[in-house]
Design an enzyme around this catalytic site. Structure first.
Site, short mmCIF file in Angstrom:
data_model
loop_
_atom_site.label_atom_id
_atom_site.label_comp_id
_atom_site.label_asym_id
_atom_site.label_seq_id
_atom_site.Cartn_x
_atom_site.Cartn_y
_atom_site.Cartn_z
N HIS A 126 0.80 -1.21 0.00
CA HIS A 126 0.00 0.00 0.00
C HIS A 126 0.84 1.27 0.00
O HIS A 126 0.72 2.11 0.91
CB HIS A 126 -0.99 0.01 1.17
CG HIS A 126 -2.23 0.76 0.85
ND1 HIS A 126 -3.10 1.25 1.80
CD2 HIS A 126 -2.76 1.13 -0.34
CE1 HIS A 126 -4.09 1.86 1.21
NE2 HIS A 126 -3.91 1.80 -0.09
N ILE A 177 -13.91 5.47 15.59
CA ILE A 177 -14.46 4.15 15.32
C ILE A 177 -13.44 3.44 14.43
O ILE A 177 -13.25 3.79 13.26
CB ILE A 177 -15.84 4.26 14.60
CG1 ILE A 177 -16.79 5.17 15.40
CG2 ILE A 177 -16.44 2.89 14.37
CD1 ILE A 177 -17.14 4.68 16.78
N MET A 178 -12.79 2.45 15.00
CA MET A 178 -11.67 1.81 14.29
C MET A 178 -12.17 1.01 13.09
O MET A 178 -13.20 0.34 13.17
CB MET A 178 -10.89 0.91 15.24
CG MET A 178 -10.23 1.70 16.34
SD MET A 178 -9.22 3.04 15.63
CE MET A 178 -8.45 3.67 17.09
N GLY A 179 -11.39 1.09 12.00
CA GLY A 179 -11.81 0.43 10.76
C GLY A 179 -12.54 1.39 9.84
O GLY A 179 -13.04 0.97 8.79
N HIS A 213 -9.71 6.99 6.21
CA HIS A 213 -8.43 6.64 5.60
C HIS A 213 -7.68 7.91 5.24
O HIS A 213 -8.28 8.91 4.85
CB HIS A 213 -8.63 5.79 4.34
CG HIS A 213 -7.39 5.05 3.97
ND1 HIS A 213 -6.40 5.61 3.20
CD2 HIS A 213 -6.97 3.81 4.31
CE1 HIS A 213 -5.42 4.74 3.08
NE2 HIS A 213 -5.74 3.64 3.73
N ARG A 271 -10.49 -1.46 -1.52
CA ARG A 271 -10.34 -2.84 -1.05
C ARG A 271 -11.55 -3.29 -0.24
O ARG A 271 -11.79 -4.49 -0.08
CB ARG A 271 -9.08 -2.96 -0.18
CG ARG A 271 -7.81 -2.57 -0.91
CD ARG A 271 -6.65 -2.36 0.05
NE ARG A 271 -6.90 -1.27 0.99
CZ ARG A 271 -6.07 -0.89 1.95
NH1 ARG A 271 -4.92 -1.53 2.09
NH2 ARG A 271 -6.36 0.10 2.76
N ASP A 288 -9.54 -2.78 6.97
CA ASP A 288 -9.49 -3.47 8.27
C ASP A 288 -10.85 -3.86 8.82
O ASP A 288 -10.95 -4.81 9.58
CB ASP A 288 -8.78 -2.57 9.30
CG ASP A 288 -7.30 -2.45 8.97
OD1 ASP A 288 -6.69 -3.48 8.65
OD2 ASP A 288 -6.77 -1.32 9.02
N ARG A 324 1.98 -8.28 4.37
CA ARG A 324 2.71 -7.06 3.98
C ARG A 324 4.22 -7.30 3.82
O ARG A 324 4.93 -6.44 3.29
CB ARG A 324 2.40 -5.95 5.00
CG ARG A 324 2.88 -4.55 4.67
CD ARG A 324 2.40 -3.99 3.35
NE ARG A 324 0.96 -3.83 3.22
CZ ARG A 324 0.23 -2.79 3.61
NH1 ARG A 324 0.83 -1.76 4.17
NH2 ARG A 324 -1.09 -2.75 3.43
#
Ligand code: COA
Length: 368
Positions: free
Chosen positions: A182, A251-253, A256, A265, A307, A332
């Site tokens: 990425h 709020i995770m996820g 970006h 993705r 994620d 990765r």
């Protein structure tokens, strides 16, 4: 700090170097060496993608065969590494286990120091070590090193002790492809800075692993799962997320640094997660995740990143939450090491300048 100052502090939009590995276009797409991520995920394996990143082209049949054999041969656990894993205290952070594995490989007198060889060694050892450690920590018998042909199949087999279903292997393979590379994300940039000092490939990976661990980066998939697990129904999820947003919590996820109108993705992994949830009877978990997604879009205008639904997919596959970020790391490895190769080829030492904001020149007072 206002938005502009925050973007400046986060180096948003700053071109910090050149790469032929990956492009995000104008923030709406993702391509590895020109190939759309959707096409790669639909028709290729992680092993093919790793070679694409490391060598520049997708492999023909003979090269694929040889690479798979190389990876299978590298899937070993040196007795010293196994002993170190078994001596770790209960509750050791899984990403520290990853770093330990990279460092122990670096201690070998014949440690690989060429990107492709280092990738093979790490792709062979890291998943095996994580599964060995995790099963021991849970008091489970070790089924031994898997001889399955792919990283995805071997990981599931070593983790669960049984041969995985083909559909599960394919879904994990898709996640591995999506996570492989990425551009100049935080951990990759750390790998490039480390490589620019002429440190070894394994040093660069150890540094990248440390950067990946944080919840704003690789750690977000684990935090996303912890969030989803708090709710036992879509209605509870909607109410819970609204409460968290009212408290100005992250709020995770979601969100970006590059993709402001959706992570390309995310639809790919969401479909994989949907299929897995149906096959594994986890439709309620998927419905909770979708309720969170809808609430975030309606209330915050924010989209999930990779994620978020990767967490759902991993949970459906029975992967323990503390292995989510380590699995991201395994994937990765190919991207990091391909960047190390590029950075080495450039021969440049990365050493940017800083804007000084401290006191002006002043007289040194006498010592008290
Ligand atoms: N949940 C709630 N609010 C969020 C948010 C999230 N996941 N992500 C960003 N925001 C909010 C910020 O609080 C900020 O609000 P404000 O202007 O009222 O202060 C605004 O959106 C912009 O945030 P900023 O941090 O400048 O955005 P960014 O684009 O630089 O940050 C991330 C990108 C990934 C660091 C950020 O979205 C985040 O922390 N996400 C959660 C962690 C995560 O999922 N990481 C994995 C990334 S692949």
């Amino acid at each position: 700090m206002d938005k502009q100052a925050r973007e400046k502090a986060g180096l948003r939009g700053v071109v910090a170097g050149a790469t032929a590995l990956c492009s995000v276009g104008d923030g709406h797409e993702l391509r590895y060496r020109g190939y759309a991520i959707e096409d790669l995920a639909a028709a290729r394996t992680y092993e093919d993608v790793a070679l694409l990143l490391l060598r520049g082209e997708l492999p023909a049949a003979a090269a694929r065969e040889a690479w798979q054999q190389q990876l299978a041969a590298a899937r070993v656990l040196d007795p010293a590494i196994e002993a170190a894993l078994l001596a770790l205290p209960a509750g050791a952070p899984a990403m520290a286990v990853c770093r330990l594995v990279a460092d122990l490989l670096a201690c070998a007198p014949d440690a690989p120091d060429e990107p492709e060889a280092a990738a093979a060694a790490l792709l062979g050892t890291m998943p095996a070590a994580l599964c060995r450690w995790m099963r021991a920590a849970r008091g489970q018998e070790w089924p031994g090193i898997s001889r399955a042909p792919s990283l995805a199949a071997a990981t599931l087999e070593m983790l669960h002790g049984t041969a995985p279903a083909e559909a599960d292997v394919r879904a994990l393979d898709v996640a591995l492809i999506l996570y492989a590379e990425h551009e100049f994300n935080a951990s990759t940039f750390v790998a490039r800075v480390t490589a620019s000092t002429r440190a070894s490939c394994l040093d660069a990976v150890a540094a990248a692993l440390a950067a990946l661990k944080g919840p704003l980066h690789g750690g977000a998939n684990e935090e996303a799962m912890r969030l989803i697990s708090r709710f036992d129904s879509p209605a509870a999820a909607v109410a819970g997320v609204k409460e968290l947003l009212a408290e100005k919590r992250l709020i995770m996820g979601f969100g970006h640094a590059v993709y402001k109108s959706g992570d390309p993705r995310s639809p790919v992994i969401k479909e994989a997660a949907r299929g897995l949830s149906e096959r594994h009877g986890k439709q309620e978990m998927f419905a909770v995740a979708e309720a969170i997604e809808k609430t975030m879009l309606a209330d915050k205008g924010m989209h999930p990143n990779l994620d978020f639904y990767a967490a759902v997919a991993y949970a459906c596959l029975g992967i323990p939450t503390e292995l989510f970020t380590p699995l991201f790391a395994c994937s990765r490895l190919s991207g990091w090491l391909a960047h190390v190769g590029e950075q080495r080829a450039s021969k440049a030492l990365l050493r940017p300048a800083a804007e000084y904001v401290g006191p002006g020149p002043r007289e040194l007072p006498p010592a008290a």
